[in-house]
Design a protein around this motif. Structure first.
Motif, mmCIF file in Angstrom:
data_model
loop_
_atom_site.group_PDB
_atom_site.id
_atom_site.type_symbol
_atom_site.label_atom_id
_atom_site.label_comp_id
_atom_site.label_asym_id
_atom_site.label_seq_id
_atom_site.Cartn_x
_atom_site.Cartn_y
_atom_site.Cartn_z
ATOM 1 N N LEU A 93 8.701 -57.344 -21.983
ATOM 2 C CA LEU A 93 10.067 -57.213 -22.485
ATOM 3 C C LEU A 93 10.659 -55.844 -22.164
ATOM 4 N N ALA A 94 9.809 -54.811 -22.212
ATOM 5 C CA ALA A 94 10.294 -53.445 -22.021
ATOM 6 C C ALA A 94 10.769 -53.177 -20.602
ATOM 7 N N ARG A 95 10.472 -54.064 -19.675
ATOM 8 C CA ARG A 95 10.944 -53.881 -18.305
ATOM 9 C C ARG A 95 12.465 -54.015 -18.212
ATOM 10 N N THR A 96 13.027 -54.818 -19.105
ATOM 11 C CA THR A 96 14.458 -55.110 -19.001
ATOM 12 C C THR A 96 15.234 -54.866 -20.295
ATOM 13 N N HIS A 97 14.543 -54.597 -21.402
ATOM 14 C CA HIS A 97 15.226 -54.416 -22.677
ATOM 15 C C HIS A 97 14.686 -53.189 -23.407
ATOM 16 N N ARG A 98 15.491 -52.675 -24.310
ATOM 17 C CA ARG A 98 15.048 -51.591 -25.187
ATOM 18 C C ARG A 98 14.256 -52.215 -26.345
ATOM 19 N N ILE A 99 13.075 -51.693 -26.589
ATOM 20 C CA ILE A 99 12.199 -52.246 -27.623
ATOM 21 C C ILE A 99 11.855 -51.154 -28.633
ATOM 22 N N THR A 100 12.032 -51.452 -29.912
ATOM 23 C CA THR A 100 11.559 -50.583 -30.983
ATOM 24 C C THR A 100 10.538 -51.364 -31.797
ATOM 25 N N LEU A 101 9.315 -50.874 -31.820
ATOM 26 C CA LEU A 101 8.219 -51.516 -32.546
ATOM 27 C C LEU A 101 7.999 -50.802 -33.874
ATOM 28 N N ILE A 102 8.059 -51.555 -34.968
ATOM 29 C CA ILE A 102 7.781 -51.021 -36.302
ATOM 30 C C ILE A 102 6.445 -51.591 -36.747
ATOM 31 N N THR A 103 5.430 -50.750 -36.863
ATOM 32 C CA THR A 103 4.060 -51.223 -37.050
ATOM 33 C C THR A 103 3.276 -50.253 -37.935
ATOM 34 N N THR A 104 1.952 -50.261 -37.825
ATOM 35 C CA THR A 104 1.074 -49.325 -38.522
ATOM 36 C C THR A 104 0.104 -48.717 -37.514
ATOM 37 N N ASN A 105 -0.611 -47.694 -37.945
ATOM 38 C CA ASN A 105 -1.610 -47.071 -37.063
ATOM 39 C C ASN A 105 -3.021 -47.562 -37.376
ATOM 40 N N THR A 106 -3.119 -48.701 -38.069
ATOM 41 C CA THR A 106 -4.414 -49.222 -38.522
ATOM 42 C C THR A 106 -5.429 -49.309 -37.391
ATOM 43 N N TRP A 107 -5.023 -49.920 -36.281
ATOM 44 C CA TRP A 107 -5.967 -50.199 -35.199
ATOM 45 C C TRP A 107 -6.151 -49.030 -34.240
ATOM 46 N N GLU A 108 -5.254 -48.058 -34.282
ATOM 47 C CA GLU A 108 -5.334 -46.977 -33.309
ATOM 48 C C GLU A 108 -6.657 -46.219 -33.412
ATOM 49 N N ARG A 109 -7.120 -46.004 -34.627
ATOM 50 C CA ARG A 109 -8.386 -45.278 -34.805
ATOM 51 C C ARG A 109 -9.600 -46.148 -34.489
ATOM 52 N N LEU A 110 -9.384 -47.451 -34.272
ATOM 53 C CA LEU A 110 -10.483 -48.365 -33.962
ATOM 54 C C LEU A 110 -10.627 -48.612 -32.462
ATOM 55 N N ARG A 111 -9.874 -47.882 -31.658
ATOM 56 C CA ARG A 111 -10.000 -48.044 -30.209
ATOM 57 C C ARG A 111 -11.420 -47.682 -29.777
ATOM 58 N N ILE A 112 -11.994 -48.519 -28.934
ATOM 59 C CA ILE A 112 -13.354 -48.282 -28.444
ATOM 60 C C ILE A 112 -13.329 -47.474 -27.152
ATOM 61 N N THR A 113 -12.311 -47.729 -26.336
ATOM 62 C CA THR A 113 -12.113 -46.969 -25.102
ATOM 63 C C THR A 113 -10.686 -46.409 -25.100
ATOM 64 N N HIS A 114 -10.354 -45.670 -24.074
ATOM 65 C CA HIS A 114 -9.003 -45.115 -23.947
ATOM 66 C C HIS A 114 -8.503 -45.308 -22.513
ATOM 67 N N HIS A 115 -8.574 -46.542 -22.055
ATOM 68 C CA HIS A 115 -8.166 -46.878 -20.696
ATOM 69 C C HIS A 115 -6.679 -47.226 -20.597
ATOM 70 N N TYR A 116 -6.047 -47.535 -21.719
ATOM 71 C CA TYR A 116 -4.667 -48.017 -21.717
ATOM 72 C C TYR A 116 -3.825 -47.168 -22.672
ATOM 73 N N PRO A 117 -2.538 -46.993 -22.367
ATOM 74 C CA PRO A 117 -1.659 -46.321 -23.327
ATOM 75 C C PRO A 117 -1.655 -47.094 -24.654
ATOM 76 N N TRP A 118 -1.575 -46.367 -25.754
ATOM 77 C CA TRP A 118 -1.587 -47.048 -27.053
ATOM 78 C C TRP A 118 -0.374 -47.972 -27.204
ATOM 79 N N ILE A 119 0.762 -47.511 -26.734
ATOM 80 C CA ILE A 119 1.987 -48.305 -26.765
ATOM 81 C C ILE A 119 2.416 -48.544 -25.319
ATOM 82 N N PRO A 120 2.832 -49.758 -24.970
ATOM 83 C CA PRO A 120 3.300 -49.984 -23.596
ATOM 84 C C PRO A 120 4.428 -49.024 -23.226
ATOM 85 N N GLU A 121 4.505 -48.681 -21.964
ATOM 86 C CA GLU A 121 5.534 -47.757 -21.493
ATOM 87 C C GLU A 121 6.929 -48.263 -21.856
#
Length: 409
Positions: free
Chosen positions: A28-56
């Motif tokens: 969606l972000a390729r063609t539209h402005r996106i605002t995500l309202i979420t939590t950081n619950t899963w961010e600390r549970l990342r096992i690797t760091h191969h991908y940006p936490w939030i899509p570009e």
């Protein structure tokens, strides 16, 4: 177009989770402005760091709200309530969106989206990931009738106020559509308001499950000359883990070359640990990041998609089903809903009734005794995945729904 997305549980491919919305948001972000309202619950549970936490190009507002599968009812309600309050506050602060996308579970996340949509005078789309409150009520988490009635009123109100409703399975769509048709005229909506957009899978990640990756796993985990059965997912109360453990122990009596891998975490993890300590045919594997999970599915000859025998669970859209078929590993499902119809119609898996350990052990033994059929089922499943489960195609469908909904208020 500005799209505001309300989702309590954001994950990315570095997490031990399905990450459906990561793919959809990136598209969606390729063609539209996106605002995500979420939590950081899963961010600390990342096992690797191969991908940006939030899509570009995706803007994010994240609350510090904790949540885990092991939580009791009280702590879960507190978590849900804290996110809903945060989501409403932030939803009123951001630039006015053209459309809002509210994602359950929990139902309170979609409720927050609906409130902001009403206050700001914009349309909203309701994505139903699980049948709430039918699921927690069936599991005994909402014992009081007055509370059940209140939650159902909230559910019906959300269906009515949404511009469009998206579900993750055809059985969910049937459930929602029926509600729209049996309520009185002030509640009525037809089937044209409901669209099934399957959970799906990431075929580009499935392509990472190469021969070399599978060989490496066999060597690292000492699985040479072992026939692998895989359960990968949450060890939740609804997943019928005790039945799988009992089936594994029964099968081990006559099939010493078979090993059952249980990959994940959750409420029944202590049961898995105990079974693994007494039975060599059972192993507990730590949760894996999403981008690595496909090699494990390809390593297995068969994967299990299990739930308790509750009608509300027949409508589920489990990620493990899609991921397994994407790499050519057939599945055994335990619910007589649309997943049973799918695997039988396409000959990519088998059905065993829920909570029947003996029947499950017998079926696994029968399937493994016929390698030719297993290979054919795997090929059939891969074809189904490529035709129907590609999240890039599903993202395009979701984009169209949001664009059309924005025009209709």
């Amino acid at each position: 177009m500005h799209i505001a997305v309300f989702s309590q549980h954001h994950t990315n491919p570095d997490c031990p989770a399905t990450s459906r919305h990561y793919t959809l948001l990136a598209h969606l972000a390729r063609t539209h402005r996106i605002t995500l309202i979420t939590t950081n619950t899963w961010e600390r549970l990342r096992i690797t760091h191969h991908y940006p936490w939030i899509p570009e190009e995706v803007e994010v507002r994240a609350a510090a709200v904790s949540y885990e599968n092991k939580m009791g009812v009280g702590k879960r309600l507190l978590s849900f309530g804290r996110y809903a309050a945060y989501a409403i506050r932030e939803g009123l602060r951001i630039d006015k969106p053209d459309v809002i996308w509210g994602i359950s579970t929990p139902l309170t996340a979609a409720w927050a989206a609906a409130q902001v949509a009403r206050l700001r005078g914009v349309p909203w789309v309701f994505e139903v990931q699980d049948l709430w409150p039918a699921f927690p009520i069936a599991m005994g988490a909402v014992p009081y009738r007055w509370a059940q009635a209140e939650l159902h009123q909230m559910e019906f109100g959300l269906y009515r106020s949404a511009q469009h409703i998206v579900t993750l399975s055809p059985d969910m769509s049937s459930y929602v559509t029926l509600i729209g048709q049996v309520k009185d005229k002030s509640w009525y909506f037809g089937e044209e308001k409901v669209t099934t957009v399957l959970n799906g899978t990431d075929l580009e990640l499935a392509a990472l499950a190469t021969d070399e990756a599978v060989v490496a796993l066999r060597q690292e985990y000492d699985l040479q000359n072992r026939r692998v059965i895989l359960y990968a997912g949450t060890f939740g109360r609804a997943n019928d883990i005790p039945t799988l453990l009992a089936a594994a122990e029964q099968l081990a009596l006559n099939h010493p070359d078979v090993v059952w891998l249980f990959m994940g975490h959750g409420y029944d993890e202590p049961l898995v640990q105990a079974a693994a300590s007494r039975c060599l045919a059972i192993r507990l594997v730590p949760p894996q990041p999403r981008h690595a999970i496909f090699a494990w599915f390809r390593l297995a000859e068969l994967s299990i998609v299990s739930f308790l025998g509750l009608p509300v669970l027949d409508a589920n859209s489990p990620a493990k089903l899609y991921d397994s078929l994407a790499v050519g590993t057939p599945v055994i499902v335990t619910n007589p809903g649309w997943t049973k119809e799918l695997v039988e119609a396409h000959k990519c898996g088998w059905y065993v009734p829920a909570s029947n350990a003996s029947a499950l052990a017998t079926r696994v033994a029968e399937v493994l005794a016929d390698p030719t059929t297993v290979l054919a089922a795997g090929r059939a499943g891969q074809q189904v995945a490529q035709q129907y489960f590609d999240r890039q195609q599903l993202a395009a469908t979701m984009q169209n729904i949001l664009e059309q909904s924005a025009k209709q208020l």
